[in-house]
Write a protein that holds these residues in place. Structure first.
Motif: not given
Ligand SMILES: Cc1cc2nc3c(=O)[nH]c(=O)nc-3n(C[C@H](O)[C@H](O)[C@H](O)COP(=O)(O)OP(=O)(O)OC[C@H]3O[C@@H](n4cnc5c(N)ncnc54)[C@H](O)[C@@H]3O)c2cc1C
Length: 461
Positions: A200-225
């Motif tokens: 929560e910004g109490t121990l340091g100020i982040i000035t750059e981040a290296t973030l991990r990515l994933l391969p994108a999922p091929e498809s998505r399905g959405t259900l309303l229940v």
């Protein structure tokens, strides 16, 4: 603040990147917390480099003034709001995507990059950055890291912390350090990276981040229940996992949330339903279809009244847009909205949602619950009528009882919004004094003069 300090800040950053006129700094007394600000900052600075951030913190240690890091100010617990004045360090100019490394599935960004901009850039490269706080259209990666933000997809993909490989950070005394590595594994020394994420910004100020990515999922399905019973909807969440399905999201909305959002961002949700679940599954097209069928079967068994499947991409996006609008829609009808984000083990969700509504009723406060049910994380919104002078006091009492219930159910008082200032008085309900003392000692070791975001997380002695 002495004029000489403002002059020194102008010397570090250039005078065009320092604001100190009351009308310019007033905005920075606020974030998305719906309570009156405590203090106005004396100045707001807009650094253009990590070195400038370091110089501001060195000056703060030499002269003695508070420094408050700030991204988009969308935090819901007061983390970016100064409480003792001082200098707000905005990351607005640190907004560059420095590199997308498709070979190693990584992205290097500055903290002021808006989360949705990052996601869109990554998707254009055929990759996927899963953390998806529902404020993604405006919140920043720096704020996400500082709060360890989650979102609907955390249920399958985890939260911000799970995607951080390395950070460049300015520590409270003004030392610039690099933590972590560009590799997927590294166990050299203490895991300070994890300590910084969610601090929560109490121990340091982040000035750059290296973030991990994933391969994108091929498809998505959405259900309303759609459910006629709130507890049945909540019970269907654990039943889904028990049936061997790992959805990429399960979001919950109770009737009050559905009705409110339908007036604001209509998506065709049934306003007579007791609750709805929005479930998303992903994978290859046959896998997505198989998972959607399995979810449908579980929901039918759990008592769903109606299940809408096969949403087109546009229909699914409309549904998610409506889900993202629940918070703002509630804020429109209740300018004071006491917003908690409790978490319980999945099997306890039915008890939690019904118990919360009962407690709100007992205290005479209107209540709307929605959120990331797949994580057991429910946003409890107590809607305070500003015309009712006693309503805020009753809402406060309701929060006390709700947190007691959550601890009884072996849950946690905050899943993603953090403690900031609004939950300080409650942390002793969840953490033992020895744990709090250890955290305070870490803070004191890294920030002996107490300059970085003082007065947050821990209650004053
Ligand atoms: C409509 C709405 C929906 C939301 N939905 C979600 C959700 O689904 N999931 C979720 O987790 N949160 C959610 N939030 C809360 C909020 O958006 C997140 O906490 C977000 O991560 C804050 O980002 P920000 O850039 O606005 O940070 P700010 O509010 O500016 O700051 C938040 C905290 O981070 C610190 N900070 C900011 N930048 C840095 C930095 N570079 N280095 C160190 N500390 C820093 C600040 O000091 C402060 O303590 C929602 C908020 C709103 C208004």
């Amino acid at each position: 603040m002495d004029k000489s300090v403002i002059k020194e800040l102008c010397g570090i950053l250039g005078k065009e990147h320092v604001q100190s006129a009351p009308e310019d700094v007033a905005l920075y007394a606020y974030d998305a917390t719906p309570f009156a600000p405590v203090a106005r900052p004396d100045a707001v600075v807009f650094p253009g480099s990590a070195e400038e951030v370091a110089s501001v913190l060195q000056l703060a240690n030499r002269v003695g003034f508070p420094v408050v890091p700030r991204g988009a100010g969308s935090g819901l617990t007061g983390g970016a709001r100064p409480i003792l004045g001082g200098v707000v360090v905005s990351t607005q100019r640190l907004d560059r995507i420095l590199k997308i490394d498709s070979d190693n599935l990584q992205i290097v960004v500055q903290p002021g990059v808006v989360t949705e901009d990052l996601q869109e850039k990554v998707e254009a490269a055929g990759l996927f950055y899963p953390p998806d706080p529902q404020s993604k259209e405006f919140c920043t990666i720096g704020g996400n890291l500082a709060e360890n933000a989650g979102g609907p997809r955390a249920v399958k993909y985890g939260v911000t912390r799970n995607y951080v490989l390395a950070l460049q950070v300015v520590l409270p005394e003004g030392t610039l350090v690099r933590l972590g590595a560009r590799t997927l594994k590294s166990v050299v020394g203490y895991d300070l990276l994890s300590l910084l994420v969610g601090c929560e910004g109490t121990l340091g100020i982040i000035t750059e981040a290296t973030l991990r990515l994933l391969p994108a999922p091929e498809s998505r399905g959405t259900l309303l229940v759609v459910f006629d019973g709130m507890e049945a909807a909540a019970g269907a969440v654990a039943a889904t996992f028990k049936a061997g399905v790992l959805p990429s999201a399960i979001e919950f909305m109770d009737q009050a949330s559905i009705r409110c959002v339908e007036e604001y961002e209509p998506a065709g949700l049934p306003t007579d339903a007791a609750a709805v679940l929005v479930v998303e599954v992903d994978g290859s097209p046959p896998e997505t279809e198989r998972l959607a069928e399995k979810v449908k079967a579980v929901m039918e068994k759990s008592g769903a009244r109606l299940i809408r499947t096969g949403a087109s991409e546009e229909e699914a996006e409309a549904l998610w847009k409506s889900r993202r609008a629940v918070g703002p829609a509630l804020a429109r009808i209740a300018p004071i909205k006491v917003n908690e984000d409790i978490v319980v083990p999945l099997s306890r969700l039915p008890q939690a949602v019904s118990g919360i509504h009962e407690l709100a009723k007992k205290h005479g406060v209107k209540c709307a619950c929605f959120g990331h049910a797949g994580d057991g994380n429910i946003h409890v919104n107590l809607l305070v009528d500003t015309g009712d002078a006693d309503a805020l006091r009753r809402a406060d009492l309701a929060v006390d009882s709700i947190f007691e219930l959550v601890i009884e159910l072996e849950g946690s008082i905050t899943g993603e919004h953090g403690v900031g200032t609004t939950k300080q008085r409650f942390i002793g309900m969840e953490l033992k004094p020895e744990a709090i003392e250890t955290m305070v000692r870490i803070k004191q070791a890294l920030d002996p003069r107490g300059v970085l975001n003082p007065g947050k997380i821990f209650p004053s002695p």
